[in-house]
Design an enzyme around this catalytic site. Structure first.
Site, mmCIF file in Angstrom:
data_model
loop_
_atom_site.group_PDB
_atom_site.id
_atom_site.type_symbol
_atom_site.label_atom_id
_atom_site.label_comp_id
_atom_site.label_asym_id
_atom_site.label_seq_id
_atom_site.Cartn_x
_atom_site.Cartn_y
_atom_site.Cartn_z
ATOM 1 N N ASP A 64 -12.629 -65.312 86.521
ATOM 2 C CA ASP A 64 -11.236 -65.308 87.002
ATOM 3 C C ASP A 64 -10.407 -64.161 86.415
ATOM 4 O O ASP A 64 -9.251 -63.987 86.777
ATOM 5 C CB ASP A 64 -10.556 -66.666 86.737
ATOM 6 N N HIS A 276 -1.454 -68.402 83.018
ATOM 7 C CA HIS A 276 -2.795 -68.985 83.099
ATOM 8 C C HIS A 276 -2.697 -70.511 83.051
ATOM 9 O O HIS A 276 -3.267 -71.164 82.184
ATOM 10 C CB HIS A 276 -3.659 -68.433 81.943
HETATM 11 ZN ZN LIG Z 1 -11.669 -67.568 79.999
HETATM 12 ZN ZN LIG Z 2 -9.296 -67.742 82.454
#
Ligand SMILES: [Zn+2]
Ligand SMILES: [Zn+2]
Length: 314
Positions: A64, A276
């Protein structure tokens, strides 16, 4: 001018509201990219971030955080065919960068028509050189984070600025306006038309600190971040979970909003932005803000497309 624009603020996978990790930092017209999750290039277009960039900084190689580099490099390649003077692209990341980013930039049958340098960095390193030579007004410090696999974070630290020139004091000392003022501002001692010599002391104030912006990437709360973020103007800390999932945060190498706030408090940062976030906070991250503000008041949760200006403290 110094600002950051969040291009992706979702943990692990994209949602309708949030893309995966990427953040653009724009300083005096220069754009630096931190992380490049899948779809980052489209987020750059959507939020008006320049493609005239030559450096991307990666904190670690969970998918990601870097899959977007495959497509972004292709698009930059198409642009470079039209304007072949493009300087090399530099990709920074911890151990493993050469292998993983090396594979990523080779995917696809078309050749990338410019050089891509992959630079592996370690905690404690200072990145002073950029494409056109030395960074003039700032450095990037690499620090270790706790997310496994040698993950790192980055701190952009501007050099000190010259002190303020006190016009009233200069006039009172009989220094004529003009080039002598400029020399004193630069710290030089000057000779006046009447023969006296005058130094900058008493007319030019002490050096003033530059700005400090710290980007953690994924991490448990840790002392290395507290150290790197001492007095930071802006700390961008991951906050994947809320308090009710604090055990899960521990197991997966992430932080809760509250833990990120404790780091900001310990570092005496001026401002904290959480990013995040887990998909469950995709629509509303109010719970995270509330938990963090109980510890550290100046907290915001990032959204895709959000831009935050970082002013000088004085
Ligand atoms: Zn990570
Ligand atoms: Zn991550």
């Amino acid at each position: 001018m110094l600002s950051v624009t969040f291009l992706g603020t979702s943990a692990a996978r994209p949602t309708v509201e949030r893309n995966v990790s990427a953040m653009a930092l724009v300083r005096e017209g220069e754009t630096l990219l931190f992380e490049c999750g899948e779809g980052t290039q489209r987020q750059m277009m959507r939020y008006g971030v320049s493609f005239a960039l030559s450096e991307i900084f990666f904190t670690h190689f969970h998918a990601d955080h870097f899959l977007g580099v495959i497509g972004l490099i292709r698009t930059l390649g198409l642009q470079a065919r039209a304007e072949p003077m493009r300087e090399p692209m530099r990709l920074y990341g911890p151990k493993g960068a050469k292998k993983l980013l090396g594979q990523a930039i080779q995917l696809g049958v078309e050749r990338v028509p410019f050089n891509v340098d992959i630079i592996e960095v370690k905690p404690g390193e200072v990145i002073r050189d950029a494409g056109g030579g030395r960074r003039e007004a700032y450095e990037i410090h690499v620090f270790g984070t706790e997310h496994g696999g040698g993950s790192v974070g980055y701190a952009l630290r501007e050099h000190e600025r010259r002190g303020r020139f006190d016009v009233d004091k200069a006039r009172a000392a009989g220094i004529p306006e003009g080039p002598l003022w400029g020399k004193l501002t630069k710290g030089e001692t000057v000779q006046l038309p009447d023969g006296r010599t005058v130094g900058p002391g008493g007319i030019v104030g002490g050096n003033r600190p530059g700005r400090l912006v710290v980007f953690t990437g994924d991490t448990r709360p840790c002392a290395a971040v507290v150290d790197a973020a001492q007095g930071a103007d802006l700390l961008i800390h991951e906050a994947t979970f809320g308090e009710e999932e604090k055990e899960r945060a521990k197991e997966t190498g992430h932080s809760t909003a509250r833990e990120a706030a404790q780091v900001a408090l310990a570092a005496k940062a001026r401002r904290l932005v959480l990013s995040h976030v887990s998909a469950r906070y995709s629509i509303s991250a109010e719970e995270l803000v509330k938990e963090a503000r109980e510890i550290f008041k100046e907290t915001t949760v990032a959204k895709d497309g959000m831009t935050i200006e970082v002013p000088f403290a004085d």
